[in-house]
Design a protein around this motif. Structure first.
Motif, PDB file in Angstrom:
ATOM      1  N   GLU A 369       0.832  -1.207   0.000  1.00  0.00           N
ATOM      2  CA  GLU A 369       0.000   0.000   0.000  1.00  0.00           C
ATOM      3  C   GLU A 369       0.865   1.255   0.000  1.00  0.00           C
ATOM      4  OE1 GLU A 369      -2.636  -0.247   3.306  1.00  0.00           O
ATOM      5  OE2 GLU A 369      -3.872  -1.839   2.429  1.00  0.00           O
ATOM      6  N   HIS A 370       1.980   1.217   0.704  1.00  0.00           N
ATOM      7  CA  HIS A 370       2.894   2.354   0.735  1.00  0.00           C
ATOM      8  C   HIS A 370       3.447   2.645  -0.652  1.00  0.00           C
ATOM      9  CE1 HIS A 370       6.013   5.019   2.452  1.00  0.00           C
ATOM     10  NE2 HIS A 370       6.824   4.460   1.565  1.00  0.00           N
ATOM     11  N   TRP A 371       3.700   1.594  -1.421  1.00  0.00           N
ATOM     12  CA  TRP A 371       4.225   1.754  -2.769  1.00  0.00           C
ATOM     13  C   TRP A 371       3.137   2.058  -3.796  1.00  0.00           C
ATOM     14  CZ3 TRP A 371       7.796  -3.031  -2.049  1.00  0.00           C
ATOM     15  CH2 TRP A 371       9.056  -2.604  -1.590  1.00  0.00           C
ATOM     16  N   GLY A 372       1.889   1.968  -3.394  1.00  0.00           N
ATOM     17  CA  GLY A 372       0.805   2.207  -4.339  1.00  0.00           C
ATOM     18  C   GLY A 372       0.464   1.009  -5.191  1.00  0.00           C
ATOM     19  N   VAL A 373       0.947  -0.178  -4.794  1.00  0.00           N
ATOM     20  CA  VAL A 373       0.591  -1.402  -5.502  1.00  0.00           C
ATOM     21  C   VAL A 373      -0.879  -1.714  -5.184  1.00  0.00           C
ATOM     22  CG1 VAL A 373       1.089  -3.872  -5.737  1.00  0.00           C
ATOM     23  CG2 VAL A 373       2.949  -2.246  -5.361  1.00  0.00           C
ATOM     24  N   GLY A 374      -1.596  -2.310  -6.124  1.00  0.00           N
ATOM     25  CA  GLY A 374      -3.014  -2.604  -5.927  1.00  0.00           C
ATOM     26  C   GLY A 374      -3.258  -3.643  -4.849  1.00  0.00           C
ATOM     27  N   ARG A 375      -4.519  -3.999  -4.677  1.00  0.00           N
ATOM     28  CA  ARG A 375      -4.932  -4.887  -3.592  1.00  0.00           C
ATOM     29  C   ARG A 375      -5.100  -6.338  -4.017  1.00  0.00           C
ATOM     30  NH1 ARG A 375      -8.032  -2.559   0.861  1.00  0.00           N
ATOM     31  NH2 ARG A 375      -7.620  -0.334   1.017  1.00  0.00           N
ATOM     32  N   THR A 376      -5.229  -6.611  -5.308  1.00  0.00           N
ATOM     33  CA  THR A 376      -5.574  -7.957  -5.755  1.00  0.00           C
ATOM     34  C   THR A 376      -4.321  -8.813  -5.944  1.00  0.00           C
ATOM     35  OG1 THR A 376      -5.492  -7.424  -8.112  1.00  0.00           O
ATOM     36  CG2 THR A 376      -7.568  -6.983  -6.944  1.00  0.00           C
ATOM     37  N   PHE A 377      -4.564 -10.116  -6.150  1.00  0.00           N
ATOM     38  CA  PHE A 377      -3.457 -11.031  -6.426  1.00  0.00           C
ATOM     39  C   PHE A 377      -2.741 -10.635  -7.709  1.00  0.00           C
ATOM     40  CE2 PHE A 377      -6.251 -13.565  -3.708  1.00  0.00           C
ATOM     41  CZ  PHE A 377      -5.361 -14.168  -2.845  1.00  0.00           C
ATOM     42  N   ASP A 378      -3.510 -10.231  -8.723  1.00  0.00           N
ATOM     43  CA  ASP A 378      -2.902  -9.846  -9.994  1.00  0.00           C
ATOM     44  C   ASP A 378      -1.998  -8.627  -9.847  1.00  0.00           C
ATOM     45  OD1 ASP A 378      -4.199 -11.904 -11.273  1.00  0.00           O
ATOM     46  OD2 ASP A 378      -5.903 -10.673 -11.908  1.00  0.00           O
ATOM     47  N   ASP A 379      -2.350  -7.735  -8.940  1.00  0.00           N
ATOM     48  CA  ASP A 379      -1.535  -6.540  -8.731  1.00  0.00           C
ATOM     49  C   ASP A 379      -0.167  -6.880  -8.137  1.00  0.00           C
ATOM     50  OD1 ASP A 379      -3.473  -4.781  -9.690  1.00  0.00           O
ATOM     51  OD2 ASP A 379      -4.486  -4.722  -7.751  1.00  0.00           O
ATOM     52  N   TYR A 380      -0.066  -8.028  -7.455  1.00  0.00           N
ATOM     53  CA  TYR A 380       1.197  -8.447  -6.856  1.00  0.00           C
ATOM     54  C   TYR A 380       2.099  -9.164  -7.847  1.00  0.00           C
ATOM     55  CZ  TYR A 380      -0.261  -7.365  -2.054  1.00  0.00           C
ATOM     56  OH  TYR A 380      -0.649  -6.723  -0.902  1.00  0.00           O
ATOM     57  N   ALA A 381       1.608  -9.386  -9.065  1.00  0.00           N
ATOM     58  CA  ALA A 381       2.369 -10.151 -10.063  1.00  0.00           C
ATOM     59  C   ALA A 381       3.703  -9.469 -10.368  1.00  0.00           C
ATOM     60  CB  ALA A 381       1.535 -10.283 -11.343  1.00  0.00           C
ATOM     61  N   GLY A 382       4.763 -10.272 -10.320  1.00  0.00           N
ATOM     62  CA  GLY A 382       6.093  -9.779 -10.653  1.00  0.00           C
ATOM     63  C   GLY A 382       6.740  -8.905  -9.607  1.00  0.00           C
ATOM     64  N   LEU A 383       6.142  -8.802  -8.444  1.00  0.00           N
ATOM     65  CA  LEU A 383       6.693  -7.915  -7.419  1.00  0.00           C
ATOM     66  C   LEU A 383       8.036  -8.429  -6.892  1.00  0.00           C
ATOM     67  CD1 LEU A 383       5.861  -5.288  -6.035  1.00  0.00           C
ATOM     68  CD2 LEU A 383       4.764  -6.632  -4.237  1.00  0.00           C
ATOM     69  N   ALA A 384       8.268  -9.733  -7.003  1.00  0.00           N
ATOM     70  CA  ALA A 384       9.522 -10.304  -6.498  1.00  0.00           C
ATOM     71  C   ALA A 384      10.731  -9.768  -7.248  1.00  0.00           C
ATOM     72  CB  ALA A 384       9.477 -11.826  -6.592  1.00  0.00           C
ATOM     73  N   SER A 385      10.554  -9.417  -8.509  1.00  0.00           N
ATOM     74  CA  SER A 385      11.688  -8.898  -9.274  1.00  0.00           C
ATOM     75  C   SER A 385      12.085  -7.498  -8.824  1.00  0.00           C
ATOM     76  CB  SER A 385      11.328  -8.865 -10.768  1.00  0.00           C
ATOM     77  OG  SER A 385      10.223  -8.000 -11.001  1.00  0.00           O
ATOM     78  N   ARG A 386      11.167  -6.775  -8.203  1.00  0.00           N
ATOM     79  CA  ARG A 386      11.445  -5.421  -7.728  1.00  0.00           C
ATOM     80  C   ARG A 386      11.791  -5.385  -6.246  1.00  0.00           C
ATOM     81  NH1 ARG A 386       9.366  -1.665 -11.391  1.00  0.00           N
ATOM     82  NH2 ARG A 386       9.259  -2.649 -13.444  1.00  0.00           N
ATOM     83  N   ALA A 387      11.215  -6.296  -5.483  1.00  0.00           N
ATOM     84  CA  ALA A 387      11.456  -6.325  -4.034  1.00  0.00           C
ATOM     85  C   ALA A 387      11.683  -7.766  -3.603  1.00  0.00           C
ATOM     86  CB  ALA A 387      10.264  -5.715  -3.282  1.00  0.00           C
ATOM     87  N   PRO A 388      12.835  -8.339  -3.930  1.00  0.00           N
ATOM     88  CA  PRO A 388      13.062  -9.766  -3.660  1.00  0.00           C
ATOM     89  C   PRO A 388      13.090 -10.125  -2.178  1.00  0.00           C
ATOM     90  CG  PRO A 388      15.069  -8.690  -4.447  1.00  0.00           C
ATOM     91  CD  PRO A 388      13.962  -7.715  -4.650  1.00  0.00           C
ATOM     92  N   MET A 389      13.720  -9.287  -1.354  1.00  0.00           N
ATOM     93  CA  MET A 389      13.823  -9.626   0.059  1.00  0.00           C
ATOM     94  C   MET A 389      12.451  -9.640   0.727  1.00  0.00           C
ATOM     95  SD  MET A 389      16.172  -7.899   3.056  1.00  0.00           S
ATOM     96  CE  MET A 389      17.664  -8.242   2.112  1.00  0.00           C
ATOM     97  N   ALA A 390      11.649  -8.619   0.456  1.00  0.00           N
ATOM     98  CA  ALA A 390      10.305  -8.582   1.026  1.00  0.00           C
ATOM     99  C   ALA A 390       9.457  -9.735   0.496  1.00  0.00           C
ATOM    100  CB  ALA A 390       9.636  -7.249   0.699  1.00  0.00           C
ATOM    101  N   SER A 391       9.657 -10.113  -0.761  1.00  0.00           N
ATOM    102  CA  SER A 391       8.887 -11.221  -1.338  1.00  0.00           C
ATOM    103  C   SER A 391       9.287 -12.556  -0.727  1.00  0.00           C
ATOM    104  CB  SER A 391       9.075 -11.251  -2.862  1.00  0.00           C
ATOM    105  OG  SER A 391       8.580 -10.065  -3.449  1.00  0.00           O
ATOM    106  N   VAL A 392      10.566 -12.712  -0.430  1.00  0.00           N
ATOM    107  CA  VAL A 392      10.999 -13.921   0.285  1.00  0.00           C
ATOM    108  C   VAL A 392      10.334 -13.988   1.649  1.00  0.00           C
ATOM    109  CG1 VAL A 392      12.975 -15.021   1.421  1.00  0.00           C
ATOM    110  CG2 VAL A 392      13.190 -14.179  -0.922  1.00  0.00           C
ATOM    111  N   ALA A 393      10.301 -12.848   2.345  1.00  0.00           N
ATOM    112  CA  ALA A 393       9.652 -12.809   3.658  1.00  0.00           C
ATOM    113  C   ALA A 393       8.173 -13.165   3.548  1.00  0.00           C
ATOM    114  CB  ALA A 393       9.823 -11.422   4.282  1.00  0.00           C
ATOM    115  N   MET A 394       7.483 -12.613   2.546  1.00  0.00           N
ATOM    116  CA  MET A 394       6.062 -12.913   2.376  1.00  0.00           C
ATOM    117  C   MET A 394       5.851 -14.383   2.053  1.00  0.00           C
ATOM    118  SD  MET A 394       3.075 -11.687   2.596  1.00  0.00           S
ATOM    119  CE  MET A 394       1.398 -11.511   1.938  1.00  0.00           C
ATOM    120  N   SER A 395       6.738 -14.972   1.282  1.00  0.00           N
ATOM    121  CA  SER A 395       6.642 -16.399   0.977  1.00  0.00           C
ATOM    122  C   SER A 395       6.789 -17.235   2.242  1.00  0.00           C
ATOM    123  CB  SER A 395       7.705 -16.791  -0.052  1.00  0.00           C
ATOM    124  OG  SER A 395       7.565 -16.055  -1.247  1.00  0.00           O
TER     125      SER A 395
END
Length: 502
Positions: A369-395
């Motif tokens: 939300e801070h980055w302005g990314v949307g709320r749906t699953f589709d909005d999260y698509a490809g986010l790991a390429s931009r924020a890998p550490m946070a995506s690892v944590a979410m996984s």
């Protein structure tokens, strides 16, 4: 006032409340500093004080717990104010959990509310709500239970509606308040019926009166107990008092959603464990275990099926939290009296692990939300390429919430389900395992979107919010470290839970 052995030195009895007092005093200090110089908010100073106060509470609770304060080896629970409060191992265990979640939420909120003018009020409300939760864990009287519950709830209503210019936040706060007011009235009326039947509000006295038989008043006591259970069902977002949770979590600021779904839920269970185990005997003709068995099955099943149909990540996590309330209810649903401390301890350990992994998941949503990314699953698509550490944590959070090895969520569910099997309720464990398998579907959708799906369009994430990022990473590290450290966690939880069983 006679001193008791709380550590190597003799300390007055009231110092056993130090973890709760640290939270309350820190909240007052934050308000005082902001009042003295409202034009100079100094957000870093306010956030730092709130964080230090939360960590001080955590340190005190951990210190007392490791020293055996309030446990059998040091004379048992420490009773205060005419036995209205009791500080024992279970109270300290939950107070450490509340302080941990509070610290994570305060740190994350520093970046999330970077442009909000009322951050001091936010931090103080979080600290005051945590104070109420700490008192809920130590309540030994139905009157104190109600007051502590309201002390935790009233700041929470404000926190949900904190974004006053956001219609969704205000609407969520209003719905939460109205349903909370209704549940509080049900809870209070249930307490009055129990008092009418037993003549006391102190839990040990209520237990003694119900064990001795309340001639002609058994029906009154039974209705009162059911209404008290309804009050707890609201606080823990259990069916059928779960309707507020998806609305409140979706509309509230994401750090507040993390706080409510983790700390507030654990506080409801802390109070429910004590009230029903210490206050309501199983052999008094009132089968409250059957009530919680029904609640557990319905709550975990409805929560997981509803989560599987969601398209928004935040709303999915809200329904997921309802499902986890059903898992935690196994602690009461499989309670069998003298040997029931083990399954309650397993439920406590699950709530501890859940506190870190669920808080971290909602904080990742806050980052999005801070980055302005949307709320749906589709909005999260490809986010790991931009924020890998946070995506690892979410996984890590997603797989742990699903109960996959080798994460902490697997072991907490394993001991919880085994506790139910050992108590003779294998079917409860079977329902829990089936629901856990179902949950893998919607948790894996987040991981798939982050790592496997291609971004729908171009997007820029902007600057990295250091504090929010740090809170997410710390929650992920704690979730992983609970794997090798789960042995001491489950042993401590089951040890302190056994001591409250009459």
């Amino acid at each position: 006032m006679e001193p008791v052995l709380m550590q190597a030195d003799q300390l007055p009895q009231w110092t056993a409340l130090a973890p709760a007092l640290a939270l309350a005093l820190t909240g007052l200090l934050v308000i005082l500093l902001d009042s003295l110089n409202p034009d100079d908010s100094r957000p870093a100073l306010l956030a730092g004080i709130a964080t230090v106060g939360s960590l001080a509470s955590l340190g005190l609770a951990g210190w007392f717990l490791s020293a055996g304060t309030g446990q059998a080896g040091t004379g048992g629970g420490i009773s205060l104010f005419g036995d209205a409060l009791i500080v024992d191992g279970m109270a300290l265990f939950f107070q450490a959990l509340f302080a941990s979640v509070t610290a994570l939420v305060v740190v994350a909120s520093y970046d999330y509310l970077h442009d909000h003018p009322h951050r001091a009020e936010f931090y103080s409300l979080v600290l005051f709500a945590a104070t109420g939760m700490a008192l809920m864990a130590a309540a030994n009287s139905l009157a104190v239970a109600f007051i502590a519950l309201e002390l935790a709830s009233l700041p929470s209503y404000t926190l949900v509606a904190f974004l006053k210019r956001d219609a969704g936040s205000v609407e969520a706060g209003l719905k939460y308040f109205l349903i909370g007011a209704l549940s509080a009235s049900v809870f209070a009326f249930g307490i009055s019926l129990v008092y009418a039947a037993t003549g006391s509000l102190l839990l040990p006295d209520v237990y003694e009166a119900l064990s001795g038989g309340v001639e002609g008043m058994t029906g009154v006591a039974a209705v009162g107990i059911v209404m008290v259970a309804g009050g707890f069902a609201f606080k823990t977002a259990s069916v059928p008092f779960h309707f507020w949770a998806p609305e409140a979590y979706e509309g509230a600021p994401a750090p507040v959603s993390a706080f409510l779904s983790s700390a507030s839920k654990a506080a409801g269970f802390a109070l429910a464990f004590r009230v029903f185990v210490v206050g309501f005997p199983l052999d008094a003709g009132i089968d409250w275990v059957l009530l919680f068995q029904v609640l557990a099955v319905v709550t975990m099943t409805l929560g997981n099926f509803a989560a599987a149909t969601q398209e928004e990540v935040k709303r999915m996590l809200a329904y997921s939290s309802i499902g986890h309330a059903g898992y935690a209810l196994i602690g009461l649903a499989a309670f069998t009296g003298g040997a029931g401390g083990n399954v309650i301890g397993a439920s406590m350990a699950h709530l501890l692990v859940y506190g870190f992994m669920n808080t971290g998941a909602f904080l990742f949503v806050a980052l999005a939300e801070h980055w302005g990314v949307g709320r749906t699953f589709d909005d999260y698509a490809g986010l790991a390429s931009r924020a890998p550490m946070a995506s690892v944590a979410m996984s890590v959070f997603m797989f742990s919430l699903a109960g996959l090895p080798p994460f902490g969520g697997f072991f907490s569910k394993y001991f919880l389900f085994m506790g139910a099997i050992d108590a003779g309720f294998w079917w409860l464990a079977a329902v829990g395992a089936i629901n856990s398998a179902l949950s893998l579907f919607y948790y894996s959708r987040v991981v798939k979107a982050l790592w496997l799906d291609d971004a729908v369009g171009e997007f820029e994430l902007g600057s990295t919010p250091t504090a929010l990022y740090a809170a997410i990473v710390f929650a992920a590290v704690a979730t992983v470290l609970l794997l090798p450290g789960f042995g001491p966690v489950i042993e401590t939880a089951q040890s302190v839970a056994t001591t409250i069983v009459p």
